[in-house]
Design a protein around this motif. Structure first.
Motif: not given
Length: 357
Positions: A114-117, A88-89, A173-174, A8-9
């Motif tokens: 496997n989520a984008e958001l 992730y960001v 979380l993106f 994560v960033s």
């Protein structure tokens, strides 16, 4: 843990928050998942904020601090995004703090699905007075759900908007690959969070919502920006309303009764906020000019359409809407002046009423 390939960033813009930034960073250092990088952007702070961040970075290899001339939070976040290496960001404000399991739980949900958001609950902690720990803690949350399809998420999004879960970036979380695919950056405007999130969710596919709440958004009413007069607030709210209508159109939901009612109720609530803003004593307008400005705001076709469709949920809000429906600018001015007085003089009552609107 590979320093150049963190999970994560975490991105944190910092500006004149010396009293809080240490707590924010410590809440990240206390995370049960340590595989992250923290990209701190000191946005030209005039207090000790930058020094505090530098000292903490000296003792933690995961922290990188960038010092820039003051350019605003959007530019600060964009600089950090350009340097982000995580899968992730996560965005965090420097005057807030997070519960220890936040990153671990959100990353697990993202990986498993496997989520984008990932969208989590959060707390709004409104402090009544400076140097006092007395506050109102308001939970914003929706039941946990995995949205397997784009259509399922879109159909349910109005419920998430209603709980304020789709406006800000710091309860999310993106997936960074999706951010870069969209070339998504923050727009150079105040209240820049909202358009960023709207741009991300516009065509998002896989979304997971968790009812767990981790983030504490700190609202100090004595110091908050929300207590100030903003000359361009009404124009900004009109622009936001256009974005919401455009989103419904893009989603094919412009005629969906539940989604449209949410958008119209949101518009009316924020229009009342604009009326209160005009009534702020700091507003550089005479009484007659304030009433004229209010008359112009409440008489527009969009305002009248909104009051016809919106279904306010509290008795207080139903009362506040009546002058708009009647296009009664004087009554709206009196109500706005009263709200402004309460907001400035009794933060406890104002925070409670706002939470129950």
């Amino acid at each position: 843990m590979a320093r150049n390939n963190p999970k994560v960033s975490v991105i944190m813009p910092v500006y004149n928050v010396a009293a809080y930034v240490g707590r924010a960073i410590e809440s990240l250092q206390a995370q049960t998942m340590g595989d992250f990088e923290l990209l701190v952007v000191d946005d030209g702070s005039k207090d000790r904020s930058g020094d505090i961040c530098d000292r903490m970075a000296e003792k933690d290899i995961r922290i990188d601090v960038f010092h820039t001339p003051n350019g605003g939070a959007p530019a600060a976040r964009n600089l950090a995004l350009d340097h982000a290496c995580g899968q992730y960001v996560y965005f965090m404000d420097a005057d807030d703090w997070a519960e220890p399991h936040m990153l671990e739980d959100m990353v697990a949900l993202a990986d498993q699905n496997n989520a984008e958001l990932i969208v989590a609950g959060f707390y709004i902690d409104t402090f009544y007075a400076k140097n006092s720990n007395e506050h109102l803690s308001e939970l914003k949350s929706r039941p946990s759900r995995v949205y397997e399809t784009q259509a399922d998420f879109r159909a349910d999004a109005y419920k998430l908007f209603d709980e304020n879960l789709l406006y800000t970036p710091w309860n999310k979380l993106f997936l960074r690959a999706r951010i870069e695919e969209l070339n998504l950056r923050f727009r150079p405007t105040f209240w820049d969070d909202f358009p960023y999130v709207l741009d991300f969710i516009r065509d998002v596919n896989k979304v997971v919502v968790t009812e767990e709440a981790y983030y504490h958004f700190i609202r100090s009413r004595a110091e908050s920006e929300t207590a100030r007069w903003r000359p361009q607030m009404y124009e900004k709210r009109e622009e936001e309303h256009g974005w919401m209508l455009d989103l419904l159109e893009h989603w094919g939901l412009s005629q969906d009764a539940s989604s449209k009612e949410m958008v119209m109720r949101r518009y009316v609530e924020r229009l009342i906020g604009c009326i209160e803003n005009v009534c702020n004593p700091a507003a550089q307008l005479t009484r007659a000019q304030k009433i004229a400005a209010i008359r112009q705001m409440i008489s527009t076709p969009q305002a009248q359409e909104a009051v016809r469709i919106a279904r306010p949920r509290s008795r207080v809000m139903r009362t506040l809407v009546k002058p708009i429906a009647k296009k009664n600018a004087v009554q709206a001015y009196l109500e706005g002046s009263f709200i402004s007085f309460v907001k400035r003089r009794n933060t406890r009552i104002f925070a409670t009423l706002k939470a129950r609107r």
